[in-house]
Design a protein around this motif. Structure first.
Motif, mmCIF file in Angstrom:
data_model
loop_
_atom_site.group_PDB
_atom_site.id
_atom_site.type_symbol
_atom_site.label_atom_id
_atom_site.label_comp_id
_atom_site.label_asym_id
_atom_site.label_seq_id
_atom_site.Cartn_x
_atom_site.Cartn_y
_atom_site.Cartn_z
ATOM 1 N N TYR A 60 0.839 -1.211 0.000
ATOM 2 C CA TYR A 60 0.000 0.000 0.000
ATOM 3 C C TYR A 60 0.867 1.251 0.000
ATOM 4 N N GLN B 64 -0.083 5.770 1.053
ATOM 5 C CA GLN B 64 -1.472 5.944 1.474
ATOM 6 C C GLN B 64 -1.615 5.650 2.968
ATOM 7 N N TYR B 65 -2.764 6.026 3.494
ATOM 8 C CA TYR B 65 -3.061 5.774 4.902
ATOM 9 C C TYR B 65 -3.591 4.356 5.056
ATOM 10 N N GLN C 139 -8.125 6.171 1.667
ATOM 11 C CA GLN C 139 -7.686 7.085 0.619
ATOM 12 C C GLN C 139 -7.765 8.557 1.036
ATOM 13 N N HIS D 265 0.540 6.538 7.877
ATOM 14 C CA HIS D 265 0.792 6.701 6.440
ATOM 15 C C HIS D 265 2.013 5.876 6.074
#
Length: 114
Positions: free
Chosen positions: A39, A42-43, A70, A90
């Motif tokens: 990922y 992104q958070y 998102q 994040h």
């Protein structure tokens, strides 16, 4: 002092337990580096599975991914509502760590006079 913390149960690399009031589920236990690769930028909302403490810092060793987020505003809202080993971070962060703060206050009853 180095304290080890483990949450839930790990069976063959899988976390088996309840994540924040949801039904019992089994999800892969992951290292922070794995989450960052899957990922990027992104958070993510995570359940802490294992961590260790050094001084006033808790270093997260293993996590279970709850979901990717998102929207930064939604990530902030989720972070503010997080509890019981659930965090939002994040994936741009190199390390997954949490500063431990001690709340200091007065003990006893505060009396107000009219």
């Amino acid at each position: 002092m180095n304290d080890i913390h483990r949450f839930g149960e790990l069976f063959n690399g899988q976390y088996s337990g309840t994540i924040r009031g949801q039904t019992r589920l089994e999800v892969p236990a992951m290292q922070w580096e794995e989450v960052r690769k899957i990922y990027p930028n992104q958070y993510v909302k995570l359940q802490i599975l294992a961590s260790h403490t050094e001084g006033n810092t808790k270093y997260v060793d293993e996590v279970a991914l709850i979901r990717a987020i998102q929207d930064p505003k939604e990530a902030t809202k989720e972070l503010l509502q997080s509890k019981d080993g659930v965090i939002v971070s994040h994936t741009a962060n190199d390390e997954l760590k949490v500063e431990i703060r001690t709340l200091r206050g007065l003990r006893g009853v505060v009396q107000h006079e009219n």
